[in-house]
Design an enzyme around this catalytic site. Structure first.
Site, PDB file in Angstrom:
ATOM      1  N   GLU A  95       0.832  -1.192   0.000  1.00  8.67           N
ATOM      2  CA  GLU A  95       0.000   0.000   0.000  1.00  8.67           C
ATOM      3  C   GLU A  95       0.875   1.254   0.000  1.00  8.67           C
ATOM      4  OE1 GLU A  95      -4.185  -1.452   1.796  1.00  8.67           O
ATOM      5  OE2 GLU A  95      -2.794  -0.691   3.282  1.00  8.67           O
ATOM      6  N   CYS A 108       3.348   8.497   1.320  1.00  6.55           N
ATOM      7  CA  CYS A 108       3.804   7.560   2.345  1.00  6.55           C
ATOM      8  C   CYS A 108       4.111   6.238   1.625  1.00  6.55           C
ATOM      9  CB  CYS A 108       2.730   7.374   3.413  1.00  6.55           C
ATOM     10  SG  CYS A 108       3.228   6.213   4.698  1.00  6.55           S
ATOM     11  N   CYS A 115       6.085  -6.890   7.769  1.00  6.78           N
ATOM     12  CA  CYS A 115       7.155  -6.338   8.602  1.00  6.78           C
ATOM     13  C   CYS A 115       7.490  -7.325   9.708  1.00  6.78           C
ATOM     14  CB  CYS A 115       6.701  -5.013   9.217  1.00  6.78           C
ATOM     15  SG  CYS A 115       8.001  -4.227  10.203  1.00  6.78           S
ATOM     16  N   CYS A 119       5.247  -4.547  15.998  1.00  5.36           N
ATOM     17  CA  CYS A 119       4.642  -3.564  16.918  1.00  5.36           C
ATOM     18  C   CYS A 119       3.166  -3.943  17.116  1.00  5.36           C
ATOM     19  CB  CYS A 119       4.767  -2.161  16.352  1.00  5.36           C
ATOM     20  SG  CYS A 119       6.471  -1.736  15.960  1.00  5.36           S
ATOM     21  N   CYS A 122       0.107  -2.306  15.205  1.00  6.85           N
ATOM     22  CA  CYS A 122       0.294  -1.994  13.780  1.00  6.85           C
ATOM     23  C   CYS A 122      -0.208  -3.143  12.908  1.00  6.85           C
ATOM     24  CB  CYS A 122       1.770  -1.741  13.512  1.00  6.85           C
ATOM     25  SG  CYS A 122       2.155  -1.607  11.765  1.00  6.85           S
ATOM     26  N   GLY A 167       6.457  -1.833   6.523  1.00  6.54           N
ATOM     27  CA  GLY A 167       7.845  -2.282   6.660  1.00  6.54           C
ATOM     28  C   GLY A 167       8.724  -1.362   7.484  1.00  6.54           C
ATOM     29  N   CYS A 341      -1.346   6.052  10.068  1.00  4.22           N
ATOM     30  CA  CYS A 341      -0.149   5.403  10.613  1.00  4.22           C
ATOM     31  C   CYS A 341      -0.522   4.089  11.291  1.00  4.22           C
ATOM     32  CB  CYS A 341       0.477   6.297  11.676  1.00  4.22           C
ATOM     33  SG  CYS A 341       1.786   7.291  11.042  1.00  4.22           S
TER      34      CYS A 341
HETATM   35  S1  SF4 Z   1       5.515  -1.226   9.915  1.00  2.00           S
HETATM   36 FE1  SF4 Z   1       6.494   0.114  11.446  1.00  2.00          FE
HETATM   37  S2  SF4 Z   1       4.987   0.236  13.107  1.00  2.00           S
HETATM   38 FE2  SF4 Z   1       4.412  -1.499  11.823  1.00  2.00          FE
HETATM   39  S3  SF4 Z   1       5.373  -3.296  12.794  1.00  2.00           S
HETATM   40 FE3  SF4 Z   1       6.780  -2.529  11.225  1.00  2.00          FE
HETATM   41  S4  SF4 Z   1       8.119  -1.139  12.323  1.00  2.00           S
HETATM   42 FE4  SF4 Z   1       6.351  -1.464  13.649  1.00  2.00          FE
END
Ligand code: SF4
Length: 348
Positions: A95, A108, A115, A119, A122, A167, A341
């Site tokens: 995206e 963005c 990823c 987190c 997220c 990521g 975010c």
């Molecule tokens: S994309 Fe950013 S906020 Fe989401 S898990 Fe990965 S490092 Fe963490």
């Protein structure tokens, strides 16, 4: 001619020149091809009349363009945000988000499919890691957003990029830096390095390398907790690179680069938004060249926290001011289309 195709968008201008010369052609052709790709936005060999036929034949056999067809495009109801689900050649999807603010447009950009950092709040982290993006796939996202602006015909161009999409950019360091080199090339998109912000969750070796290499971009570090235990509960990677190590790396970066760091703080009601939390941030960052960006949590399916309300966010900000720390409360954009975010997660 090499059997393995080389992707033009993966190459810096100098690397493209070397490829052209190595295949027996004039470097002038490389310069023309670069102009077609980055200025005229032509990616069809048949529409490059300035290049001789012999060169086009050789290039067509050995070079490819990275294209990212739009699978789905969604627009926020307020008209400020557009989210593009882009298809990669191997059928994975990423995206990319176009965000409008007063007087500027920001893209963005994603750096990985999924990823590995995990987190908890997220959506990308909830997907897990699938693969790194190539430099060309990162560059092509920026080109796509710029093309959209061009097509709208209002004279707008892409000038700001945040590497805050899907990521962890410092986990894919080489491809990301190669992409940045291509994006800032003065003969191409010519983005100012100061218009690019890279956001990391705290990959310490990457921060140190960035400091040593002196790349012209802004650095944002996601903090979210001002003690090791509180941070590690939200950001598992803190177990690998503890808060103290992270702060050492950040101070090193600031000293070496003579540039401030933007610290990102996702405000989660009752978790990390109390006056005590704000004082802890103040103590931690006091005296640093820093700015804190406060971001009320954006909802995701896999996390049941709730966002801090505006009043508590401004109270937090007021406490940071007592420590001489400038801060902003992030404008919320694209929440209704899950483009905020921490909300990006392309179905694979
Ligand atoms: S994309 Fe950013 S906020 Fe989401 S898990 Fe990965 S490092 Fe963490």
């Amino acid at each position: 001619m090499s059997a393995t195709p080389v992707y033009v968008h993966d190459l810096t201008r100098e690397e493209l020149r070397l490829w052209v010369v190595r295949h027996g052609f004039s470097p002038v052709h490389a310069a023309r091809l670069w102009k077609y790709v980055y200025l005229d936005r032509v990616e069809d060999w048949a529409h490059m009349p300035d290049l001789p036929v012999g060169f086009r034949r050789a290039a067509e056999a050995g070079l490819r363009f990275t294209t990212l067809p739009v699978a789905i495009e969604t627009h926020s109801t307020d008209g400020f945000t557009r989210k593009y689900l882009l298809a990669l050649a191997d059928e994975h999807r990423i995206e990319t988000v176009l965000m409008r603010y007063t007087g500027r447009v920001t893209a963005c950009i994603s750096s990985q499919v999924g990823c590995a950092m995990g987190c908890v709040f997220c959506a990308t982290g909830q997907m897990g890691y699938i693969r790194h993006l190539t430099a060309g796939e990162i560059v092509a996202q920026a080109l796509h957003v710029d093309d959209e602006l061009r097509a709208a015909g209002a004279g707008e161009r892409l000038r700001n990029i945040v590497l805050m999409g899907m990521g962890e950019p410092l986990h894919n360091y080489d491809a990301v830096m190669r992409a940045v080199d291509i994006l800032i090339d003065p003969s191409g998109l010519a983005l100012g390095g100061k218009k690019i912000t890279l956001s990391t969750v705290g990959v310490v070796p990457g921060i140190i390398r960035l400091a040593d290499e002196g790349r012209p971009m802004h650095l944002a570090v996601s903090l979210h907790g001002a003690t090791q235990a509180e941070r590690a509960a939200l950001v598992p990677v803190a177990k690998k690179w503890p808060l103290e190590e992270l702060m050492d790396a950040c101070r090193y970066y600031i000293a070496k680069q003579q540039r401030k760091i933007f610290y990102e703080w996702t405000l989660i009601a009752g978790k990390n938004d109390t006056p005590e939390n704000a004082h802890a941030v103040g103590h931690l960052l006091k005296g640093q060249e820093a700015q804190v960006n406060l971001i009320p949590l954006n909802p995701t399916q896999g996390y049941d926290g709730t966002p801090t309300d505006r009043e508590a966010a401004y109270r937090f900000q007021k406490i940071l001011r007592e420590y001489g720390l400038p801060s902003t409360v992030r404008q919320r954009r694209g929440i209704d289309i899950a483009a905020g975010c921490g909300q990006l997660a392309a179905a694979q």
